[in-house]
Design a protein around this motif. Structure first.
Motif, PDB file in Angstrom:
ATOM      1  N   UNK A  63       6.808  24.006 -12.830  1.00  0.00           N
ATOM      2  CA  UNK A  63       7.857  23.876 -13.849  1.00  0.00           C
ATOM      3  C   UNK A  63       9.238  23.838 -13.203  1.00  0.00           C
ATOM      4  N   UNK A  64       9.437  24.685 -12.205  1.00  0.00           N
ATOM      5  CA  UNK A  64      10.732  24.694 -11.516  1.00  0.00           C
ATOM      6  C   UNK A  64      10.979  23.377 -10.788  1.00  0.00           C
ATOM      7  N   UNK A  65       9.928  22.858 -10.141  1.00  0.00           N
ATOM      8  CA  UNK A  65      10.059  21.597  -9.419  1.00  0.00           C
ATOM      9  C   UNK A  65      10.428  20.466 -10.360  1.00  0.00           C
ATOM     10  N   UNK A  66       9.759  20.400 -11.492  1.00  0.00           N
ATOM     11  CA  UNK A  66      10.051  19.351 -12.470  1.00  0.00           C
ATOM     12  C   UNK A  66      11.472  19.500 -13.004  1.00  0.00           C
ATOM     13  N   UNK A  67      11.863  20.733 -13.274  1.00  0.00           N
ATOM     14  CA  UNK A  67      13.218  20.976 -13.788  1.00  0.00           C
ATOM     15  C   UNK A  67      14.272  20.528 -12.788  1.00  0.00           C
ATOM     16  N   UNK A  68      14.102  20.912 -11.516  1.00  0.00           N
ATOM     17  CA  UNK A  68      15.068  20.534 -10.477  1.00  0.00           C
ATOM     18  C   UNK A  68      15.101  19.028 -10.296  1.00  0.00           C
ATOM     19  N   UNK A  69      13.931  18.386 -10.314  1.00  0.00           N
ATOM     20  CA  UNK A  69      13.866  16.935 -10.151  1.00  0.00           C
ATOM     21  C   UNK A  69      14.605  16.225 -11.280  1.00  0.00           C
ATOM     22  N   UNK A  70      14.432  16.721 -12.489  1.00  0.00           N
ATOM     23  CA  UNK A  70      15.063  16.081 -13.644  1.00  0.00           C
ATOM     24  C   UNK A  70      16.574  16.246 -13.607  1.00  0.00           C
ATOM     25  N   UNK A  71      17.061  17.454 -13.298  1.00  0.00           N
ATOM     26  CA  UNK A  71      18.504  17.675 -13.342  1.00  0.00           C
ATOM     27  C   UNK A  71      19.230  16.984 -12.188  1.00  0.00           C
ATOM     28  N   UNK A  72      18.567  16.853 -11.032  1.00  0.00           N
ATOM     29  CA  UNK A  72      19.186  16.143  -9.905  1.00  0.00           C
ATOM     30  C   UNK A  72      19.046  14.640 -10.070  1.00  0.00           C
ATOM     31  N   UNK A  73      17.915  14.196 -10.610  1.00  0.00           N
ATOM     32  CA  UNK A  73      17.660  12.783 -10.890  1.00  0.00           C
ATOM     33  C   UNK A  73      17.880  11.906  -9.649  1.00  0.00           C
ATOM     34  N   UNK A  74      17.003  12.030  -8.639  1.00  0.00           N
ATOM     35  CA  UNK A  74      17.157  11.235  -7.414  1.00  0.00           C
ATOM     36  C   UNK A  74      17.172   9.732  -7.663  1.00  0.00           C
ATOM     37  N   UNK A 126      26.392  17.425   1.555  1.00  0.00           N
ATOM     38  CA  UNK A 126      27.410  18.077   0.731  1.00  0.00           C
ATOM     39  C   UNK A 126      26.805  18.583  -0.574  1.00  0.00           C
ATOM     40  N   UNK A 127      25.967  17.746  -1.209  1.00  0.00           N
ATOM     41  CA  UNK A 127      25.312  18.163  -2.451  1.00  0.00           C
ATOM     42  C   UNK A 127      24.418  19.377  -2.218  1.00  0.00           C
ATOM     43  N   UNK A 128      23.735  19.406  -1.071  1.00  0.00           N
ATOM     44  CA  UNK A 128      22.864  20.542  -0.748  1.00  0.00           C
ATOM     45  C   UNK A 128      23.669  21.818  -0.617  1.00  0.00           C
ATOM     46  N   UNK A 129      24.786  21.753   0.092  1.00  0.00           N
ATOM     47  CA  UNK A 129      25.627  22.940   0.270  1.00  0.00           C
ATOM     48  C   UNK A 129      26.172  23.436  -1.071  1.00  0.00           C
ATOM     49  N   UNK A 175      11.803  30.511  -3.055  1.00  0.00           N
ATOM     50  CA  UNK A 175      10.947  29.418  -3.520  1.00  0.00           C
ATOM     51  C   UNK A 175      11.780  28.354  -4.219  1.00  0.00           C
ATOM     52  N   UNK A 176      12.692  28.796  -5.079  1.00  0.00           N
ATOM     53  CA  UNK A 176      13.576  27.861  -5.776  1.00  0.00           C
ATOM     54  C   UNK A 176      14.419  27.076  -4.776  1.00  0.00           C
ATOM     55  N   UNK A 177      14.921  27.756  -3.757  1.00  0.00           N
ATOM     56  CA  UNK A 177      15.721  27.087  -2.726  1.00  0.00           C
ATOM     57  C   UNK A 177      14.883  26.046  -1.986  1.00  0.00           C
ATOM     58  N   UNK A 178      13.625  26.384  -1.690  1.00  0.00           N
ATOM     59  CA  UNK A 178      12.745  25.438  -1.013  1.00  0.00           C
ATOM     60  C   UNK A 178      12.473  24.200  -1.856  1.00  0.00           C
ATOM     61  N   UNK A 179      12.251  24.402  -3.153  1.00  0.00           N
ATOM     62  CA  UNK A 179      12.023  23.277  -4.055  1.00  0.00           C
ATOM     63  C   UNK A 179      13.271  22.403  -4.149  1.00  0.00           C
ATOM     64  N   UNK A 180      14.433  23.047  -4.183  1.00  0.00           N
ATOM     65  CA  UNK A 180      15.696  22.320  -4.244  1.00  0.00           C
ATOM     66  C   UNK A 180      15.880  21.440  -3.012  1.00  0.00           C
ATOM     67  N   UNK A 189      13.558  20.310  -1.045  1.00  0.00           N
ATOM     68  CA  UNK A 189      12.538  19.248  -1.050  1.00  0.00           C
ATOM     69  C   UNK A 189      12.982  18.071  -1.923  1.00  0.00           C
ATOM     70  N   UNK A 190      13.519  18.360  -3.097  1.00  0.00           N
ATOM     71  CA  UNK A 190      13.989  17.295  -3.986  1.00  0.00           C
ATOM     72  C   UNK A 190      15.165  16.552  -3.365  1.00  0.00           C
ATOM     73  N   UNK A 191      16.040  17.277  -2.685  1.00  0.00           N
ATOM     74  CA  UNK A 191      17.196  16.638  -2.055  1.00  0.00           C
ATOM     75  C   UNK A 191      16.773  15.763  -0.873  1.00  0.00           C
ATOM     76  N   UNK A 192      15.743  16.173  -0.142  1.00  0.00           N
ATOM     77  CA  UNK A 192      15.214  15.336   0.937  1.00  0.00           C
ATOM     78  C   UNK A 192      14.617  14.050   0.371  1.00  0.00           C
TER      79      UNK A 192
END
Length: 210
Positions: A9-20, A49-52, A146-151, A153-156
């Motif tokens: 759920x967290x991964x999907x949420x992060x993916x949606x809000x970042x929208x790669x 920059x976005x990651x930081x 865990x949240x930081x790791x998912x974040x 991963x989505x940014x990569x």
């Protein structure tokens, strides 16, 4: 025991809000007058920059908002206004003149900060999403890790898409990029207006139904 459902759920949420995927047209628009040999550095700088920024919100975003006495609804409205102004530049912006193409490398790469890193990748919605996911007063350090790791991963994944955007640009050309930027500008304007209305609803100014 690992909560795989919660992680998903967290991964999907992060993916949606970042929208790669949605950042690719913005990248093409922002690099329209940037030499091709600088595209990789442009993408890497924007994602870094976005990651930081997003990791900063993960660690201290909630504390900062509480310290300043800011309401999430106000943050949504302000972010929506910024996104809307940028969307207008995508829709009505003129082509870059020839003299701008010969600007210094420093000026080319400055576009990696705005509009690509912010507000495209590290958008107000992404910042809010990270703050909501990382309850600094309730989540453990392991849960936040865990949240930081998912974040990350989505940014990569976002970086990989931006690096491939150059190949897409070779296929569609300037005309195709112009069409995409304007279509995505309209979509982004719609998202911005929706963000503003959501902010008004959170603040209790209006009641949006349906």
């Amino acid at each position: 025991m690992i909560d795989w459902a919660g992680i998903l759920r967290e991964l999907i949420t992060i993916f949606v809000v970042i929208d790669p995927i949605g950042s690719v047209p913005v990248f093409l628009f922002a690099t329209a007058a940037v030499p091709v040999e600088l595209h990789r550095r442009f993408a890497a700088r924007a994602v870094l920059i976005a990651t930081l920024v997003l990791l900063g919100f993960l660690v201290a975003g909630q504390y900062v908002l509480e310290l300043l006495g800011l309401r999430l609804g106000s943050f949504q409205v302000a972010g929506g206004v910024v996104l809307f102004l940028f969307a207008l530049s995508m829709i009505f912006g003129d082509s870059k003149p020839a003299d701008e193409i010969n600007q210094a490398e420093r000026d080319h790469l400055s576009g990696a900060v705005f509009p690509l890193a912010m507000p495209s990748i590290a958008s107000p919605g992404a910042m809010l999403g990270i703050v909501v996911l990382t309850d600094n007063r309730g989540n453990t350090v392991a849960e936040q890790a865990v949240t930081a790791g998912l974040l990350v991963a989505v940014l990569l994944f976002t970086l990989l898409l931006l690096l491939a955007a150059g190949q897409i640009f070779k296929i569609i050309g300037n005309t195709g990029a112009s069409v995409i930027s304007r279509v995505m500008g309209i979509i982004l304007a719609t998202i911005a207006v929706d963000s503003i209305f959501n902010g008004f609803e959170v603040l209790g100014i209006i009641n949006v139904t349906g």
